[in-house]
Design an enzyme around this catalytic site. Sequence first.
Site, mmCIF file in Angstrom:
data_model
loop_
_atom_site.group_PDB
_atom_site.id
_atom_site.type_symbol
_atom_site.label_atom_id
_atom_site.label_comp_id
_atom_site.label_asym_id
_atom_site.label_seq_id
_atom_site.Cartn_x
_atom_site.Cartn_y
_atom_site.Cartn_z
ATOM 1 N N CYS A 116 0.832 -1.213 0.000
ATOM 2 C CA CYS A 116 0.000 0.000 0.000
ATOM 3 C C CYS A 116 0.861 1.256 0.000
ATOM 4 O O CYS A 116 0.447 2.299 -0.521
ATOM 5 C CB CYS A 116 -0.945 0.000 1.200
ATOM 6 S SG CYS A 116 -0.121 -0.131 2.802
ATOM 7 N N HIS A 516 -1.350 1.228 7.470
ATOM 8 C CA HIS A 516 -1.885 1.224 6.105
ATOM 9 C C HIS A 516 -1.781 2.616 5.486
ATOM 10 O O HIS A 516 -2.067 3.620 6.135
ATOM 11 C CB HIS A 516 -3.354 0.774 6.136
ATOM 12 C CG HIS A 516 -3.968 0.642 4.784
ATOM 13 N ND1 HIS A 516 -3.453 -0.180 3.800
ATOM 14 C CD2 HIS A 516 -5.075 1.230 4.246
ATOM 15 C CE1 HIS A 516 -4.212 -0.090 2.717
ATOM 16 N NE2 HIS A 516 -5.202 0.761 2.960
#
Length: 585
Positions: A116, A516
């Site tokens: 990510c 994330h």
Amino acid sequence: MAEIPIKVKHQGKVYDLEINTDSTGEELKIQLYSLTNVEPENQKVLAKKLVKDDTPLSSLGLKAGQTITLMGTPSADVVMDIPKEKMKFAEDMTEAELAQQDGATPAGLQNTGNTCYANATLQTLRSIPELQQELMSYKPSAATSSAGASSMFSADQLAQYGIGGLGGGNDLTTALRDLYKQMGGTQQGFPPIMFLTTLRQKFPQFAERAKSGHGYAQQDAEEVWTQLVQTLHESLKLPGGEAQQFKSWVGKYMAGSFEVTTTCDDAPEEESNTQTEEFHDLKCNITTDVNHLSEGMRIALNEKLEKNSPSLGREATYTRSSRLSRLPKHLPIHLIRFFWRKDTQKKAKIMRKVTFQHEIDVTEFCTDELRKKLVPVRDKIREVRKEEEDMERAKKRQKRMKAQEEIEAKESKVRADEPMQKLKEKADKEKAKSAAGEGDKAANGDTAMGGTKEEEKHKTDDEIEKERAEKLASMKQDVLSAVHEDLKKDPTASQTGLYELRALVTHQGSSADSGHYTAYVKKTASKVGGVEDGKWWWFNDEKVQEVDAEKIETLAGGGESHSALILLYRAVELPVVEQDTEMKA
């Protein structure tokens, strides 16, 4: 019979027309109808004054080549011209055609396991239109191509199938070019496998395996951003004369200059040292006293360091002050949220809330010389914006007044069954009241309204709007005139000192090695010169959704929730003045 050629401006287009000056406004409107499909009853023609049906064209004093303005739109029942291109329905379009439609949802990138950080960085960089344009024409050097060339297919052949990374060896720029090309032809999320493979070949630190033994480890988005920009700086060279002014495409669009002055705090009499340095981003240091972006930037631009003092013969404290001497068009600002903790042997995250604005003014961080050149332009731009806001408020107020007048007209409409005697009595009362009012004004020495030379001329809404537009155009021209000659020589640098937020990378979690990353990119106008709707795209790996601008306000941090890590600003551009050749009365 005198015919002269004139020009007619309507909705951004200019038409050529020959008119007979012996004719009237009614005949002119019929000619305009044939040109624009706007029926005569819907037309408002301005040629120094409002042209009515019985207006003799000879009274307008029109000259050859003069421009008049037509206002109005065709009614719904008017048959317009047949489209030049056959209408194509969505079900008949290819995936690439759908992806290129106005308002189409852009492609996301699938997470192949702790990737990510790369996905968010790639989406943010892709928001720079000049970069995409430059990559389209990029061709690797012979040495770079041969280093990783396939024995069966060339890099260009592989790129046609979106797998150019297989033939690019460690040419990261080629891999980025092919990835963005593939993203532009689909709305579906897909894994950027070839790009990641090339990234790990060129920079082995991104090939670190996860401690669990499964897959790759999470990485810092700031690190991959820095490596990507540096790679582009080395590979995207400029041709001809531009190469003498800028080292690369990055130098032209993303690089600024510092004027760095180092002084000794312990020995003020020691000679200071001043030098020029290039930068590709600015930093925002986060301490316990930092609450806003500008505060952290100010700390980063005024650093303290320890080094040997030649005058004192010992270690001394120095202040390193950096002032901006060139402002790039695209300005990334990194919020330094991660630091190394010795006790845990991990990169920890600073959770502190640091607010930032959709628009920032960096003139306070510039050298005195550059600030003097920027401030006049910045101030005039703010004046233009205020005028635009005033015009918008006036339009809304005018619209409300019209609506109120229509309501009052309906309410005051005489009922059909009202006796005529009652009507006569009401009329007599209004007449007497009006006469009394005029008598009072005359007794007080006031001039009665009507029938005097001093009577105020009533202006139509179109005339008022035209005056406002002319005033705004004049103010915009003043902005352009205020641009210093030195700034005009470097058009890809910021000429205003103002920046607007266009994209950002966020991080959720408590450590750089976990959590994330996502990206937010501001939607662009569907047409050139169009107005943006203020919405944003949120790229959460392959999931892409539209969010309101208010969502961006929640990304200042203050916990483990999503907080801004990289802010990508773009220089506020100079206003565009529409060329109007209409002769003024």
